[in-house]
Design a protein around this motif. Structure first.
Motif, PDB file in Angstrom:
ATOM      1  N   LEU A  44      13.117  19.082 -14.841  1.00 50.87           N
ATOM      2  CA  LEU A  44      13.432  17.708 -15.263  1.00 50.87           C
ATOM      3  C   LEU A  44      14.364  17.009 -14.259  1.00 50.87           C
ATOM      4  N   PRO A  45      15.443  17.676 -13.782  1.00 50.53           N
ATOM      5  CA  PRO A  45      16.297  16.974 -12.803  1.00 50.53           C
ATOM      6  C   PRO A  45      15.531  16.530 -11.566  1.00 50.53           C
ATOM      7  N   LYS A  46      14.670  17.415 -11.042  1.00 50.91           N
ATOM      8  CA  LYS A  46      13.920  17.036  -9.828  1.00 50.91           C
ATOM      9  C   LYS A  46      12.964  15.886 -10.124  1.00 50.91           C
ATOM     10  N   THR A  47      12.292  15.956 -11.283  1.00 52.12           N
ATOM     11  CA  THR A  47      11.352  14.889 -11.647  1.00 52.12           C
ATOM     12  C   THR A  47      12.103  13.569 -11.796  1.00 52.12           C
ATOM     13  N   PHE A  48      13.273  13.634 -12.445  1.00 49.51           N
ATOM     14  CA  PHE A  48      14.078  12.422 -12.665  1.00 49.51           C
ATOM     15  C   PHE A  48      14.503  11.810 -11.327  1.00 49.51           C
ATOM     16  N   ILE A  49      15.013  12.654 -10.435  1.00 50.46           N
ATOM     17  CA  ILE A  49      15.475  12.143  -9.128  1.00 50.46           C
ATOM     18  C   ILE A  49      14.305  11.533  -8.353  1.00 50.46           C
ATOM     19  N   SER A  50      13.162  12.210  -8.397  1.00 51.65           N
ATOM     20  CA  SER A  50      12.014  11.697  -7.644  1.00 51.65           C
ATOM     21  C   SER A  50      11.569  10.339  -8.181  1.00 51.65           C
ATOM     22  N   GLN A  51      11.592  10.193  -9.522  1.00 53.36           N
ATOM     23  CA  GLN A  51      11.199   8.905 -10.108  1.00 53.36           C
ATOM     24  C   GLN A  51      12.182   7.796  -9.715  1.00 53.36           C
ATOM     25  N   LEU A  52      13.458   8.158  -9.677  1.00 50.86           N
ATOM     26  CA  LEU A  52      14.486   7.183  -9.318  1.00 50.86           C
ATOM     27  C   LEU A  52      14.290   6.709  -7.873  1.00 50.86           C
ATOM     28  N   ILE A  53      13.967   7.659  -7.018  1.00 50.81           N
ATOM     29  CA  ILE A  53      13.759   7.310  -5.600  1.00 50.81           C
ATOM     30  C   ILE A  53      12.531   6.406  -5.449  1.00 50.81           C
ATOM     31  N   LEU A 104       0.831  -1.204   0.000  1.00 41.54           N
ATOM     32  CA  LEU A 104       0.000   0.000   0.000  1.00 41.54           C
ATOM     33  C   LEU A 104       0.871   1.261   0.000  1.00 41.54           C
ATOM     34  N   ASN A 105       1.897   1.247   0.828  1.00 47.56           N
ATOM     35  CA  ASN A 105       2.801   2.394   0.917  1.00 47.56           C
ATOM     36  C   ASN A 105       3.496   2.672  -0.410  1.00 47.56           C
ATOM     37  N   THR A 106       3.982   1.598  -1.060  1.00 46.56           N
ATOM     38  CA  THR A 106       4.710   1.825  -2.317  1.00 46.56           C
ATOM     39  C   THR A 106       3.758   2.262  -3.425  1.00 46.56           C
ATOM     40  N   LYS A 107       2.518   1.782  -3.365  1.00 46.04           N
ATOM     41  CA  LYS A 107       1.531   2.227  -4.357  1.00 46.04           C
ATOM     42  C   LYS A 107       1.310   3.735  -4.212  1.00 46.04           C
ATOM     43  N   ILE A 108       1.211   4.162  -2.957  1.00 47.35           N
ATOM     44  CA  ILE A 108       1.026   5.593  -2.691  1.00 47.35           C
ATOM     45  C   ILE A 108       2.221   6.374  -3.241  1.00 47.35           C
ATOM     46  N   ALA A 109       3.419   5.825  -3.017  1.00 49.91           N
ATOM     47  CA  ALA A 109       4.631   6.496  -3.507  1.00 49.91           C
ATOM     48  C   ALA A 109       4.580   6.603  -5.031  1.00 49.91           C
ATOM     49  N   GLU A 110       4.132   5.522  -5.684  1.00 47.05           N
ATOM     50  CA  GLU A 110       4.055   5.536  -7.154  1.00 47.05           C
ATOM     51  C   GLU A 110       3.024   6.550  -7.634  1.00 47.05           C
ATOM     52  N   ILE A 111       1.851   6.539  -6.984  1.00 43.85           N
ATOM     53  CA  ILE A 111       0.772   7.442  -7.401  1.00 43.85           C
ATOM     54  C   ILE A 111       1.214   8.901  -7.245  1.00 43.85           C
ATOM     55  N   SER A 112       1.993   9.162  -6.200  1.00 40.56           N
ATOM     56  CA  SER A 112       2.401  10.557  -5.944  1.00 40.56           C
ATOM     57  C   SER A 112       3.286  11.097  -7.056  1.00 40.56           C
ATOM     58  N   ALA A 113       3.926  10.183  -7.806  1.00 39.00           N
ATOM     59  CA  ALA A 113       4.840  10.561  -8.896  1.00 39.00           C
ATOM     60  C   ALA A 113       5.909  11.541  -8.401  1.00 39.00           C
ATOM     61  N   GLY A 114       6.162  11.516  -7.114  1.00 39.41           N
ATOM     62  CA  GLY A 114       7.226  12.363  -6.562  1.00 39.41           C
ATOM     63  C   GLY A 114       6.829  13.800  -6.328  1.00 39.41           C
ATOM     64  N   SER A 115       5.565  14.147  -6.587  1.00 40.84           N
ATOM     65  CA  SER A 115       5.141  15.528  -6.348  1.00 40.84           C
ATOM     66  C   SER A 115       5.089  15.775  -4.830  1.00 40.84           C
ATOM     67  N   PRO A 116       5.763  16.831  -4.341  1.00 39.18           N
ATOM     68  CA  PRO A 116       5.785  17.065  -2.893  1.00 39.18           C
ATOM     69  C   PRO A 116       4.387  17.175  -2.291  1.00 39.18           C
ATOM     70  N   LEU A 117       3.505  17.906  -3.003  1.00 43.15           N
ATOM     71  CA  LEU A 117       2.142  18.069  -2.478  1.00 43.15           C
ATOM     72  C   LEU A 117       1.439  16.708  -2.419  1.00 43.15           C
ATOM     73  N   ALA A 118       1.607  15.915  -3.502  1.00 38.17           N
ATOM     74  CA  ALA A 118       0.949  14.605  -3.547  1.00 38.17           C
ATOM     75  C   ALA A 118       1.511  13.686  -2.465  1.00 38.17           C
ATOM     76  N   VAL A 119       2.838  13.721  -2.260  1.00 36.69           N
ATOM     77  CA  VAL A 119       3.446  12.878  -1.212  1.00 36.69           C
ATOM     78  C   VAL A 119       2.835  13.242   0.132  1.00 36.69           C
TER      79      VAL A 119
END
Lengths: 433, 315
Positions: free
Chosen positions: A203-212, A76-91
């Motif tokens: 793009l760098p922030k989006t890339f790093i967030s996706q990697l994490i 459940l936690n990882t699904k939430i992480a995926e759905i957030s797509a790394g957006s700070p507000l979504a996280v």
């Protein structure tokens, strides 16, 4: 005898606040001292323990323990992480919402224990304001827990001792909880907007967030989910919630429902998850703490101290609305610095006495809701106000994020004032109806 | 920028440690496709600028991962070529996705060839010592086992997490193995016929960057004259000037332990990787074949020379 009992309880409260000695040791030593000094006999001490509450907590701890081993929470936690797509507000919003909703059906301290590690990993990795995420989760666990009988230990104690059902909690508390959730979310988001701004323009922030997110997904989903096992867990959790809902009809005690839930799951999954593994993980120290606390409150009742409090509060009984405000704000503000569990245990006999005195008043049940709202929401004021706050900050510290008492209070106190204000308006409206 | 650099360095180190370099390289590319779908550039120029910013970040991570930098430079080259022919961001994203898929396919092909070449190094009766958390080495062992080669696998126990991952891999595939702590290998030295290692990169000091602890294993078995093989694709070469200390990071922790009688406090030093000189090894296996250290040095130096222009452009 009066001063011995009050002295032991007062000293215990003081030691709970400063946390220099383990709270279970403090409560247990206090309980034993009460027997040594003759304030209570052995039989009276045993009678003072509310075994239904202990059984309910034990049963739910077992259920959550088995559920945790099934891997469903990690999934459940990882699904939430995926759905957030790394957006700070979504996280922030998604983890807070996950905490809010799961805290309504699971003990909120346990929920914090399950959610915080993933939220910190994601938040830290993304360079987000991790302190805000941790504080937000602790706050939302308390607000979510306020909604149901099984969400927060104070509610469980109130529900069991006052004979209030799961549905009564839902019906009476859903409106104030819904309103304050929206307001508190709004407040937290506005307050921290600079940390929650979208990153999709970089793009760098989006890339790093996706990697994490990829790494977190790998870490928490290395083992494939055993679908049968997860299905059994979901089935038992659903059955438990249904049993709590229909509890007034079936007439089985909530303690028995809790125990049945844990034991049914133990039977269903015993081949995959050994019973003793989960038994070892039960928070026995918390259960002993509750038992010892019940003994200490029993002593205060025995020596007539509770009667004195009741008499003092009864001074406000002429104005019922004012009495409710005294309870909700008094308990709420006291709960910001005193762990709300001993306070609730202390107040329950007082509320019973008040109900006897105010017999004939049409809205006597509001006293319980004032107590529940005050105790659960006051816990948000400071880190020591609730067990979920303490656990959240301990976990944060273990993960390298130090949050001070004042950093928490700076966010928590306004949240508590908003929540208690909403509760007050709600109670005042209910008195008029 | 330095904050972003720290974040990227940290996650790259973590993924490399958890999953290995090849997987990191693959993840970086698939992740880039995902990032394109979320990223909202204000214009094509903005897209180019931000990709360049990302490339700069990747070139300065600690450690620098050669294969990842190389891949992103390839993508940047393609972007430069098409700069004047693409009108919209969507079209650019689409073209780049195709380029990324091509690189991924090529990488997969190189990986397969490396495993085939690795398999040639496995003979019936071999007792193979493995140590690195290397997917390539594990895949070679898996393939050999599937081909019913009579081999014995000895797993040198290193960091708990990494060893556990390897145990799970072997157990899931029902490959028999024994585990020996890396500091007790001298007791099984006589039984080992080959040592298989994975390399993270080879740099211009002619040293391989490997998992921490590899150097001791290599020293021991080099001394015992047991053939040591290292496996990596040539894409992993670091074709820039590597500093002496680059790619091994020291982590110092102050540890405290509670004991009933007295609290113990001490400084614990850990390192992220090891540097293994190529001449301590017996064979270097790449997708291009099996080479002696001398041959490998020649191959590397030639490639290093060929990439002088590339180096000037990007470093």
């Amino acid at each position: 005898m009066l001063w011995i009992a009050v002295g032991i309880f007062g000293l215990s409260l003081l030691l709970f606040v400063f946390e220099r000695i383990d709270k279970t040791i403090v409560a247990s030593v206090g309980a034993v001292l009460l027997m040594i000094t003759g304030v209570l006999t052995w039989e009276q001490a045993i009678d003072a323990i509310d075994f239904e509450t202990i059984a309910l907590l034990l049963g739910l701890m077992l259920t959550v323990g088995f559920a945790q081993h099934s891997g469903i929470f990690s999934w459940l936690n990882t699904k939430i992480a995926e759905i957030s797509a790394g957006s700070p507000l979504a996280v922030f919003v998604l983890f807070c919402l996950l905490t809010f909703f799961t805290s309504t059906i699971l003990n909120n301290a346990t929920v914090v224990l399950l959610v915080i590690p993933v939220a910190i990993a994601l938040s830290n990795g993304l360079g987000l304001n991790t302190k805000l995420t941790v504080i937000g989760i602790a706050i939302m666990s308390n607000i979510g827990g306020t909604l149901t009988l099984i969400g927060d230990p104070p509610n469980t104690i109130i529900g069991v001792q006052a004979g209030l059902s799961f549905n009564q909690f839902l019906v009476n508390l859903s409106i104030p909880v819904a309103v304050m959730t929206v307001l508190v979310f709004g407040y937290l988001i506005i307050l921290n907007w600079k940390d929650l701004k979208p990153i999709v323009r970089s793009l760098p922030k989006t890339f790093i967030s996706q990697l994490i997110i990829q790494r977190i997904t790998y870490l928490y989903q290395r083992k494939k989910l055993n679908k049968k096992l997860v299905l059994k867990v979901i089935l038992v959790i659903l059955l438990t919630v249904v049993a709590f809902v229909i509890q007034p009809i079936i007439g089985v005690s909530v303690g028995v429902i809790g125990l049945a839930s844990g034991l049914l799951l133990a039977l269903l999954v015993m081949k995959k998850i050994p019973f003793m593994t989960v038994m070892k993980e039960v928070e026995w120290d918390s259960l002993v703490f509750f038992a010892a606390l019940f003994i200490q409150v029993g002593a205060l009742e025995q020596v007539g101290f509770l009667e004195m409090i009741t008499e003092w509060i009864s001074g406000f009984a002429d104005n019922y609305a004012l009495l409710l405000m005294v309870i909700v704000w008094g308990i709420g503000l006291a709960s910001t610095i005193i762990n709300n569990i001993p306070f609730v245990a202390l107040m329950i006999p007082v509320i019973f006495d008040l109900q006897t005195q105010l017999a004939g008043e049409p809205h006597l049940d509001l006293l319980w809701w004032a107590l529940a709202l005050g105790a659960c929401l006051g816990g948000n004021g400071t880190v020591i106000g609730s067990s979920s706050g303490i656990i959240a900050l301990d976990l944060a510290k273990k993960n390298g994020v130090k949050i001070s008492f004042w950093e928490f209070a700076k966010v928590g106190m306004p949240v508590t004032i908003i929540s208690l204000a909403v509760s007050s308006v709600y109670l005042l409206v209910r008195v008029q109806l | 920028m330095s904050n972003l650099n720290d974040q990227l360095s940290k996650v790259i180190r973590q993924i490399e440690s958890d999953l290995g370099t090849n997987k990191l390289a693959e993840l970086s590319l698939t992740n880039l496709i995902d990032s394109f779908s979320y990223f909202k550039a204000s214009s094509i120029d903005d897209f180019y600028d931000q990709f360049k910013e990302l490339l700069v970040l990747l070139k300065t991570t600690k450690p620098r991962i050669g294969i990842v930098i190389f891949q992103f430079c390839e993508i940047w080259e393609e972007m430069q070529k098409r700069r004047n022919t693409i009108d919209s961001i969507d079209e650019l994203k689409h073209v780049l996705e195709d380029v990324i898929h091509l690189i991924l396919n090529q990488q997969e092909g190189d990986g397969k060839k490396l495993i085939e070449n690795g398999l040639q190094c496995v003979k019936d009766g071999d007792s193979i010592l493995i140590h690195s958390h290397s997917r390539t080495v594990l895949n070679i062992i898996e393939q050999a086992y599937q081909e019913k080669k009579k081999i014995r696998v000895v797993l040198a126990e290193q960091e708990e997490e990494k060893t556990h991952e390897m145990i799970v891999f072997l157990q899931d595939r029902e490959i028999p193995f024994v585990v020996v702590p890396e500091f007790m290998l001298s007791h099984v030295e006589q039984e080992i016929t080959k040592v298989f290692l994975g390399g993270i990169t080879l740099n211009n000091t002619h040293s391989f960057i490997t998992d921490a602890g590899t150097n001791s294993v290599v020293s021991e078995f080099h001394h015992a004259k047991v053939p040591i093989y290292i496996f990596l694709t040539t894409k992993k070469f670091s074709l820039w000037d590597a500093g002496k200390k680059e790619q091994t990071y020291k982590v110092t922790q102050k540890k405290s332990e509670h004991h009933p009688e007295k609290e113990v406090t001490y400084e614990r030093i850990k390192f992220s990787h090891d540097r293994v000189p190529v001449d301590l090894l017996d064979y270097v296996v790449t997708e291009e074949g099996k080479f002696t250290p001398k041959e490998m040095v020649k191959i590397f130096d030639k490639r290093y020379k060929d990439f002088a222009e590339w180096r000037k452009k990007y470093f």
